[in-house]
Write an enzyme that holds these catalytic residues in place. Structure first.
Site, PDB file in Angstrom:
ATOM      1  N   LYS A 100      -8.260 -24.216  30.380  1.00 53.77           N
ATOM      2  CA  LYS A 100      -7.738 -23.196  29.493  1.00 53.77           C
ATOM      3  C   LYS A 100      -8.216 -22.342  31.294  1.00 53.77           C
ATOM      4  O   LYS A 100      -8.524 -22.266  31.661  1.00 53.77           O
ATOM      5  CB  LYS A 100      -8.248 -22.358  28.714  1.00 53.77           C
ATOM      6  CG  LYS A 100      -8.061 -24.152  27.149  1.00 53.77           C
ATOM      7  CD  LYS A 100      -8.738 -23.683  25.924  1.00 53.77           C
ATOM      8  CE  LYS A 100      -8.199 -25.147  24.836  1.00 53.77           C
ATOM      9  NZ  LYS A 100      -8.949 -24.793  23.517  1.00 53.77           N
ATOM     10  N   ARG A 104     -14.856 -30.978  24.038  1.00 54.75           N
ATOM     11  CA  ARG A 104     -13.808 -31.154  23.574  1.00 54.75           C
ATOM     12  C   ARG A 104     -13.367 -30.892  25.356  1.00 54.75           C
ATOM     13  O   ARG A 104     -12.064 -30.123  25.972  1.00 54.75           O
ATOM     14  CB  ARG A 104     -12.350 -30.384  22.702  1.00 54.75           C
ATOM     15  CG  ARG A 104     -11.048 -31.256  23.511  1.00 54.75           C
ATOM     16  CD  ARG A 104     -10.398 -30.670  21.748  1.00 54.75           C
ATOM     17  NE  ARG A 104      -9.025 -30.916  21.851  1.00 54.75           N
ATOM     18  CZ  ARG A 104      -8.100 -30.835  22.933  1.00 54.75           C
ATOM     19  NH1 ARG A 104      -8.230 -29.877  23.854  1.00 54.75           N
ATOM     20  NH2 ARG A 104      -7.090 -31.661  22.119  1.00 54.75           N
TER      21      ARG A 104
HETATM   22  C1  8Y4 Z   1      -4.437 -26.528  30.125  1.00 57.25           C
HETATM   23  C2  8Y4 Z   1      -4.673 -27.935  29.536  1.00 57.25           C
HETATM   24  C3  8Y4 Z   1      -4.398 -25.167  29.494  1.00 57.25           C
HETATM   25  C4  8Y4 Z   1      -5.127 -27.532  28.469  1.00 57.25           C
HETATM   26  C5  8Y4 Z   1      -4.711 -25.181  28.029  1.00 57.25           C
HETATM   27  C6  8Y4 Z   1      -5.004 -26.506  26.752  1.00 57.25           C
HETATM   28  C7  8Y4 Z   1      -9.052 -27.237  21.231  1.00 57.25           C
HETATM   29  C8  8Y4 Z   1      -7.822 -28.156  20.572  1.00 57.25           C
HETATM   30  C9  8Y4 Z   1      -6.590 -27.786  21.682  1.00 57.25           C
HETATM   31  C10 8Y4 Z   1      -9.505 -26.562  21.420  1.00 57.25           C
HETATM   32  C11 8Y4 Z   1      -9.973 -28.356  18.692  1.00 57.25           C
HETATM   33  C12 8Y4 Z   1      -5.736 -27.106  25.802  1.00 57.25           C
HETATM   34  C13 8Y4 Z   1      -6.480 -29.942  20.307  1.00 57.25           C
HETATM   35  C14 8Y4 Z   1      -4.690 -26.872  23.638  1.00 57.25           C
HETATM   36  N1  8Y4 Z   1      -7.216 -26.889  22.460  1.00 57.25           N
HETATM   37  N2  8Y4 Z   1      -8.714 -28.648  19.167  1.00 57.25           N
HETATM   38  N3  8Y4 Z   1      -6.963 -28.816  20.819  1.00 57.25           N
HETATM   39  N4  8Y4 Z   1     -10.777 -26.703  20.408  1.00 57.25           N
HETATM   40  N5  8Y4 Z   1     -11.374 -28.662  18.139  1.00 57.25           N
HETATM   41  N6  8Y4 Z   1      -4.481 -26.033  25.984  1.00 57.25           N
HETATM   42  O1  8Y4 Z   1     -10.083 -25.362  21.817  1.00 57.25           O
HETATM   43  O2  8Y4 Z   1      -6.005 -28.039  25.389  1.00 57.25           O
HETATM   44  S1  8Y4 Z   1      -5.163 -28.419  22.871  1.00 57.25           S
END
Ligand code: 8Y4
Length: 274
Positions: free
Chosen positions: A222, A256
């Site tokens: 993130k 996750r």
């Molecule tokens: C790079 C990679 C930059 C991924 C941003 C991202 C969470 C989640 C997501 C979390 C739970 C993400 C579906 C966002 N984040 N579910 N989901 N907790 N429970 N962004 O933190 O991965 S998606």
């Protein structure tokens, strides 16, 4: 400590890894439905091999400014993947990443065992979809919507407000008849939070544990890790593993992550040395 989720009992005495499977057109190269299912199934099997204890399958990007996906399209993306994995009788529970009750119901009918809801079961009908099943649930906090959440996040006290939201949704789950053993909570890193908000929450995991539910943490790749390291999204492996290790040491039970093998190995060391 066990999470009851469908026919599974997830042992959370030591921290476990939830592997991320994105089923969105930008997560693979060529658009065909057959290829997309095949690709997602192969990715899922690889993540199980690497030690994932749960697979989180999502058909709608929740990144900032992401375009919402119509219901029919989301169903068409995720349900065939769940069906294909269930047909292979995989040894780990499948989590469906959605806030739409219709997708929750269809995914559970297809064999998903956990509902991972970034809107924390606030959508009308979402709580009922979980109540009328034996699925586990992850209630996550988000301020705003994915379209607006990063515009101007504001809190008077981010830890108190996130904790209060999670307490409220946990109590709503319990009142509706979802057993305590089925509930996980998640502060929702990056969802309507500035760098300072994310850091405050990361340091406050022990306070969130006072809610007496297993904590799920998603920091993998993130932007807060980009802000800390200066690296862009493809070079955040080491920062992500560090975040998972520290989260686990602060009490998080499910991480996750995109990089399953590295995180599983790191968490084995945490479990052994704690
Ligand atoms: C790079 C990679 C930059 C991924 C941003 C991202 C969470 C989640 C997501 C979390 C739970 C993400 C579906 C966002 N984040 N579910 N989901 N907790 N429970 N962004 O933190 O991965 S998606």
């Amino acid at each position: 400590m066990q999470l009851h989720c469908g026919r599974f009992r997830l042992d959370l005495d030591t921290p476990k890894v939830m592997g991320i499977i994105n089923v969105t057109p930008d997560s693979f190269s060529d658009g065909g439905q057959f290829n997309q299912v095949d690709f997602a199934v192969a990715h899922a099997l690889a993540l199980i091999e690497q030690g994932a204890a749960v697979l989180d399958i999502g058909g709608e990007s929740t990144r900032p400014n992401a375009v919402p996906v119509p219901l029919a399209e989301e169903l068409q993306r995720v349900i065939p993947v769940i069906e294909a994995l269930v047909a292979r009788d995989i040894p780990v529970p499948i989590s469906i990443d959605t806030y739409k009750p219709e997708v929750m119901r269809a995914a559970i009918a297809a064999g998903a065992s956990i509902v991972n809801d970034v809107r924390g079961l606030q959508e009308p009908g979402a709580l009922e979809a979980v109540v009328n099943s034996d699925a586990g649930v992850c209630v996550m906090h988000m301020q705003g919507t994915p379209q607006t959440m990063q515009l101007e996040p504001h809190y008077d006290d981010v830890v108190a407000e996130v904790k209060q939201f999670l307490r409220m949704q946990r109590d709503a789950c319990l009142a509706a008849g979802i057993a305590h053993e089925r509930i996980m909570l998640d502060p929702g890193f990056g969802f309507g939070k500035t760098r300072a908000h994310n850091i405050a929450l990361a340091k406050a995991l022990p306070q969130l544990l006072e809610l007496n539910c297993p904590l799920l943490v998603g920091l993998s790749r993130k932007s807060v890790l980009g802000q800390m390291t200066g690296n862009d999204v493809d070079a955040r492996l080491h920062a992500s593993v560090a975040a998972a290790v520290i989260s686990a040491m602060q009490g998080a039970r499910l991480l996750r992550v995109h990089d399953v093998k590295a995180t599983v190995e790191a968490l084995k060391v945490v479990a052994a040395l704690q």
